[in-house]
Motif scaffolding. Structure first.
Motif, PDB file in Angstrom:
ATOM      1  N   GLY A 218      54.438  37.847  33.591  1.00 49.62           N
ATOM      2  CA  GLY A 218      54.908  36.664  34.291  1.00 49.62           C
ATOM      3  C   GLY A 218      53.764  35.847  34.848  1.00 49.62           C
ATOM      4  O   GLY A 218      52.590  36.109  34.559  1.00 49.62           O
ATOM      5  N   GLU A 219      54.101  34.860  35.622  1.00 46.01           N
ATOM      6  CA  GLU A 219      53.118  34.037  36.288  1.00 46.01           C
ATOM      7  C   GLU A 219      52.857  34.585  37.684  1.00 46.01           C
ATOM      8  O   GLU A 219      53.534  35.500  38.158  1.00 46.01           O
ATOM      9  N   PHE A 220      51.867  34.022  38.346  1.00 44.54           N
ATOM     10  CA  PHE A 220      51.541  34.447  39.699  1.00 44.54           C
ATOM     11  C   PHE A 220      52.743  34.210  40.609  1.00 44.54           C
ATOM     12  O   PHE A 220      53.334  33.128  40.617  1.00 44.54           O
ATOM     13  N   LEU A 221      53.130  35.251  41.379  1.00 48.58           N
ATOM     14  CA  LEU A 221      54.284  35.211  42.286  1.00 48.58           C
ATOM     15  C   LEU A 221      55.614  35.071  41.547  1.00 48.58           C
ATOM     16  O   LEU A 221      56.590  34.581  42.119  1.00 48.58           O
ATOM     17  N   ASP A 222      55.674  35.501  40.297  1.00 45.58           N
ATOM     18  CA  ASP A 222      56.939  35.526  39.559  1.00 45.58           C
ATOM     19  C   ASP A 222      57.599  36.882  39.826  1.00 45.58           C
ATOM     20  O   ASP A 222      57.461  37.833  39.061  1.00 45.58           O
ATOM     21  N   TYR A 223      58.314  36.964  40.936  1.00 40.95           N
ATOM     22  CA  TYR A 223      58.830  38.247  41.419  1.00 40.95           C
ATOM     23  C   TYR A 223      59.747  38.943  40.427  1.00 40.95           C
ATOM     24  O   TYR A 223      59.893  40.163  40.461  1.00 40.95           O
ATOM     25  N   ALA A 224      60.404  38.187  39.547  1.00 38.29           N
ATOM     26  CA  ALA A 224      61.346  38.787  38.609  1.00 38.29           C
ATOM     27  C   ALA A 224      60.672  39.792  37.681  1.00 38.29           C
ATOM     28  O   ALA A 224      61.332  40.695  37.152  1.00 38.29           O
ATOM     29  N   LYS A 225      59.369  39.673  37.472  1.00 35.90           N
ATOM     30  CA  LYS A 225      58.652  40.578  36.578  1.00 35.90           C
ATOM     31  C   LYS A 225      58.363  41.930  37.227  1.00 35.90           C
ATOM     32  O   LYS A 225      57.787  42.810  36.578  1.00 35.90           O
ATOM     33  N   LEU A 226      58.762  42.113  38.475  1.00 42.89           N
ATOM     34  CA  LEU A 226      58.536  43.388  39.157  1.00 42.89           C
ATOM     35  C   LEU A 226      59.649  44.394  38.900  1.00 42.89           C
ATOM     36  O   LEU A 226      59.615  45.494  39.452  1.00 42.89           O
ATOM     37  N   VAL A 227      60.618  44.033  38.078  1.00 43.91           N
ATOM     38  CA  VAL A 227      61.767  44.911  37.819  1.00 43.91           C
ATOM     39  C   VAL A 227      61.355  46.304  37.359  1.00 43.91           C
ATOM     40  O   VAL A 227      61.888  47.303  37.864  1.00 43.91           O
ATOM     41  N   PRO A 228      60.396  46.473  36.418  1.00 38.63           N
ATOM     42  CA  PRO A 228      60.037  47.830  35.991  1.00 38.63           C
ATOM     43  C   PRO A 228      59.356  48.661  37.075  1.00 38.63           C
ATOM     44  O   PRO A 228      59.334  49.893  36.977  1.00 38.63           O
ATOM     45  N   LEU A 229      58.823  48.018  38.088  1.00 37.35           N
ATOM     46  CA  LEU A 229      58.057  48.733  39.114  1.00 37.35           C
ATOM     47  C   LEU A 229      58.862  49.050  40.358  1.00 37.35           C
ATOM     48  O   LEU A 229      58.518  49.991  41.099  1.00 37.35           O
ATOM     49  N   VAL A 230      59.916  48.287  40.618  1.00 36.98           N
ATOM     50  CA  VAL A 230      60.669  48.429  41.864  1.00 36.98           C
ATOM     51  C   VAL A 230      62.062  48.961  41.566  1.00 36.98           C
ATOM     52  O   VAL A 230      62.822  48.322  40.839  1.00 36.98           O
ATOM     53  N   PRO A 231      62.412  50.137  42.092  1.00 36.66           N
ATOM     54  CA  PRO A 231      63.761  50.659  41.862  1.00 36.66           C
ATOM     55  C   PRO A 231      64.789  49.857  42.643  1.00 36.66           C
ATOM     56  O   PRO A 231      64.505  49.297  43.699  1.00 36.66           O
ATOM     57  N   GLY A 232      65.998  49.812  42.113  1.00 34.65           N
ATOM     58  CA  GLY A 232      67.066  49.096  42.804  1.00 34.65           C
ATOM     59  C   GLY A 232      67.744  48.092  41.903  1.00 34.65           C
ATOM     60  O   GLY A 232      67.537  48.077  40.677  1.00 34.65           O
ATOM     61  N   ASP A 233      68.548  47.262  42.489  1.00 31.49           N
ATOM     62  CA  ASP A 233      69.309  46.259  41.760  1.00 31.49           C
ATOM     63  C   ASP A 233      68.348  45.223  41.169  1.00 31.49           C
ATOM     64  O   ASP A 233      67.615  44.557  41.907  1.00 31.49           O
ATOM     65  N   PRO A 234      68.316  45.063  39.845  1.00 31.59           N
ATOM     66  CA  PRO A 234      67.405  44.079  39.238  1.00 31.59           C
ATOM     67  C   PRO A 234      67.639  42.656  39.727  1.00 31.59           C
ATOM     68  O   PRO A 234      66.713  41.855  39.751  1.00 31.59           O
TER      69      PRO A 234
END
Length: 274
Positions: A218-234
């Motif tokens: 993703g781009e800088f501060l594109d939080y949606a790309k953190l899905v593989p790293l953060v457990p929980g509701d995508p």
């Protein structure tokens, strides 16, 4: 030198005033912000960011770069205050008060430092006896102020609040400790090096969360790309990313505000002050 500085300030101010002439009139309904930008934020913010609080969505997502540099400015303000005011010269004398008798001890040997405890307490040259009621009340309310500050940071993505507000509230609790007791009490509990590390750490947390998104595609501060790293509701990942950003902002603001306060009130000596 002062005259040169005065000229620079006047020229800079004149340029800024000249630039404001290009701004739209105050409250102009035909300005770009009123015709399409605000409407897009109001209608699409939750759909695009999954954050119910519109203010947080704008600050931490749509204009995340601006907020990041605001955090950096707060950090630089604390750093500038430290560099300009910090006085590393060793204090030549110390003042103590014997609590049971009220006798004041003046120790002129800078290397001789008495142990502070129930019988001895630090004091300033212009010292006013501490009030037991004030100290007791502040000792009780300071933890509640800090809990509320953490609440404001934690709920920044759901309700009014966030890192800046929570950081200022938390730092005010530490400043209240210095005011109700004395500055030395605060400096003993929170070392200068710790404050510096936390101020830098807060900025690094913000930048780090944004930078992690880039190798994830993703781009800088594109939080949606953190899905593989953060457990929980995508669908809630963007809100969690903003929460991490708010935590970083809160840490940086807290440390910077305390650094500024300590250096200003003690004139950089960290030994006396309000």
């Amino acid at each position: 030198m002062r005259f040169l500085g005065f000229i620079i300030v006047c020229v800079t101010g004149a340029l800024l005033l000249y630039g404001t002439g290009e701004f739209p009139d105050w409250g102009d309904p035909d300005s770009p912000a009123s015709t399409h930008l605000s409407n897009h934020y109001i209608e699409k913010a939750f759909e695009e960011t999954q954050v119910p609080n519109l203010v947080t969505a704008v600050l931490a997502d749509y204009r995340g770069f601006d907020t990041m540099f605001e955090t950096a400015v707060v950090f630089c303000a604390g750093l500038a205050c430290f560099l300009l005011l910090r006085d590393f010269r060793e204090k030549k004398e110390h003042f103590y008060r014997h609590t049971p008798t009220g006798v004041i001890l003046h120790v002129k040997d800078s290397k001789k430092i008495l142990k502070v405890g129930k019988e001895l307490e630090h004091m300033d040259k212009d010292w006013v006896p501490s009030d037991l009621i004030i100290k007791s009340v502040c000792r009780i309310i300071i933890p509640f102020i800090q809990i509320y500050a953490l609440y404001v940071v934690a709920h920044g993505d759901f309700s009014p609040g966030g890192g800046f507000q929570g950081g200022v509230i938390f730092s005010s609790s530490l400043i209240l400790l210095a005011i109700s007791y004395d500055l030395k009490t605060l400096v003993r509990r929170i070392k200068e090096k710790v404050l510096g590390i936390y101020a830098a750490l807060g900025v690094l947390i913000y930048v780090g969360i944004g930078a992690i998104c880039m190798p994830m595609g993703g781009e800088f501060l594109d939080y949606a790309k953190l899905v593989p790293l953060v457990p929980g509701d995508p669908h809630h990942i963007r809100a969690l990313g903003m929460l991490g950003v708010e935590i970083g902002v809160g840490i940086a603001v807290t440390a910077a505000m305390v650094i500024i306060y300590i250096n200003i009130v003690s004139e950089g000596r960290h030994d006396e002050g309000l």
